[in-house]
Design an enzyme around this catalytic site. Structure first.
Site, PDB file in Angstrom:
ATOM      1  N   ALA A  12       7.689  -2.371   2.568  1.00  0.00           N
ATOM      2  CA  ALA A  12       8.239  -1.906   1.318  1.00  0.00           C
ATOM      3  C   ALA A  12       9.423  -1.198   1.501  1.00  0.00           C
ATOM      4  O   ALA A  12      10.191  -0.636   1.484  1.00  0.00           O
ATOM      5  CB  ALA A  12       6.920  -0.642   0.326  1.00  0.00           C
ATOM      6  N   GLN A  16       1.661   3.519   2.281  1.00  0.00           N
ATOM      7  CA  GLN A  16       2.553   3.607   3.371  1.00  0.00           C
ATOM      8  C   GLN A  16       3.020   2.648   4.089  1.00  0.00           C
ATOM      9  O   GLN A  16       3.099   2.006   5.088  1.00  0.00           O
ATOM     10  CB  GLN A  16       1.595   4.320   4.576  1.00  0.00           C
ATOM     11  N   SER A  17       3.293   1.581   2.644  1.00  0.00           N
ATOM     12  CA  SER A  17       3.972  -0.279   3.008  1.00  0.00           C
ATOM     13  C   SER A  17       4.913   0.485   3.989  1.00  0.00           C
ATOM     14  O   SER A  17       6.147   0.689   3.487  1.00  0.00           O
ATOM     15  CB  SER A  17       3.615  -0.764   1.852  1.00  0.00           C
ATOM     16  N   ASN A  18       4.813  -0.434   5.081  1.00  0.00           N
ATOM     17  CA  ASN A  18       6.142  -0.380   6.519  1.00  0.00           C
ATOM     18  C   ASN A  18       6.827  -1.794   5.708  1.00  0.00           C
ATOM     19  O   ASN A  18       8.171  -1.823   5.479  1.00  0.00           O
ATOM     20  CB  ASN A  18       5.677  -0.855   8.195  1.00  0.00           C
ATOM     21  N   GLY A  66       1.070  -1.292   0.466  1.00  0.00           N
ATOM     22  CA  GLY A  66      -0.179  -0.072  -0.272  1.00  0.00           C
ATOM     23  C   GLY A  66       0.864   1.419  -0.458  1.00  0.00           C
ATOM     24  O   GLY A  66       2.161   1.295  -0.038  1.00  0.00           O
TER      25      GLY A  66
END
Ligand SMILES: *Cc1c(COP(=O)(O)O)cnc(C)c1O
Length: 331
Positions: free
Chosen positions: A79, A75-77, A73
């Site tokens: 990624a 705000q992917s943690n 997503g």
């Protein structure tokens, strides 16, 4: 020496992470609640994804890849953790991030800011395109491989496959060292299933009397029971382990998804503020905030004698996305 034969890994996380008694919260709810601080695996490298990346990126390096591709997503943690770890290891990183209108991508705040700072390239994709994320990642890896004359390793969503899940087998072993073989209930947020799968596998391999309960932050129970069981099947096949599990026996709470993935209800933000003031423990809006609402609600019903270990899986940079609403809860 460990009783478990782990695949090769690299050292990225600060381990073991501490376990802390949440004394005031425990007194309030009438049950012993501890926090396993996997938000302390690192600073920019905070959270649960680091444990999985220790195994995944070891494979990428061993096989001579020069870059990584992953997805998540906006705000992917996961990624962000992959981007920071890649920079630390001298690998290129390309991210496929989901957003409603790729033509006007979100501001570079929170995790996105860190993705940018460490130099990851970002490709914004729609929720519809995201359904084909595996195909899109493979295509991106091919394209970038040609462009940069190297090979790009594809890390699946959330790092949740049979290899990444080993990170949480190791966490189960760590919990055994810290707590001993006593009955406890471990509660963790479930987003892509690798954390819960690894914990379940680790408890099985070590014969631990721990009950693992996942709290869904998207989708429903049966979806995640199937996904977690599939990761356990993949571990059983790939590493010849006795970890196959009936999907229905995987314990998940599905009533705390609220408004859906990454969307916060006021009561979830109030819970984050409440726990922050009570314990100085900062939860995140996407995963641990929802999981904590779940735990506190279920504790009222459970009346369990066993201590509960709340796995704090990180995510602090996600607070940026709810900054003004969260600041509004100030008392
Ligand atoms: C990804 C994530 C989770 C969920 O872990 P999965 O292994 O994907 O189920 C929980 N908490 C945080 C903060 C995360 O970033």
């Amino acid at each position: 020496m460990s009783a478990i034969d782990y695949p090769k890994s690299i050292d990225l996380a600060r381990l073991p992470t501490p376990i802390e008694d949440l004394r005031r919260l425990s007194r309030r709810v009438g049950a012993r609640v501890l926090a396993k601080r996997d938000d302390l695996t690192g600073a920019a490298l905070t959270g649960n994804k680091i444990r999985k990346l220790e195994f995944l990126l070891a494979e990428a390096l061993e096989q001579g890849f020069g870059g990584v591709v992953t997805c998540g997503g906006q705000q992917s943690n996961h990624a962000r953790a992959t981007a920071v770890a890649a920079a630390r290891l001298g690998l290129r990183c390309h991210l496929l991030l989901r957003t409603t209108s790729p033509d006007s991508p979100p501001e570079p705040s929170g995790n996105i800011l860190l993705d940018r700072v460490v130099g990851a390239s970002i490709e914004w994709i729609t929720p519809e395109q995201y359904q084909q994320r595996d195909e899109l990642m493979t295509a991106a890896a091919e394209r970038l491989g040609t462009e940069h004359a190297t090979r790009f390793y594809v890390v699946p969503e959330g790092g949740s496959n049979a290899l990444g899940a080993w990170g949480y087998v190791r966490c189960a072993e760590e919990l055994c060292d810290q707590l001993g073989r006593v009955p406890v209930t471990i509660v963790c947020a479930v987003g892509s299933g690798g954390t819960a799968a690894g914990l379940i596998a680790g408890c099985r391999l070590l014969g631990l009397p721990y009950r693992v309960v996942g709290v869904c932050v998207a989708d429903d129970r049966s979806t995640f029971q199937a996904r977690i069981a599939a990761i356990l099947d993949e571990m059983a096949d790939r590493y010849q382990l006795d970890v196959r599990t009936e999907p229905q026996s995987i314990e998940l709470w599905e009533d705390y998804v609220g408004l859906g993935y990454g969307v916060s209800r006021d009561e979830e933000l109030a819970c984050i503020a409440d726990v922050a003031r009570l314990e100085g423990l900062i939860l995140d809006p996407v995963y641990t905030g929802k999981a904590m609402v779940g735990l506190l609600t279920e504790l009222e019903r459970m009346r369990t004698a066993d201590p509960v270990v709340f796995l704090h899986t990180g995510g602090i940079f996600g607070l940026a996305a709810v900054a003004s609403r969260l600041a509004g809860t100030a008392g």
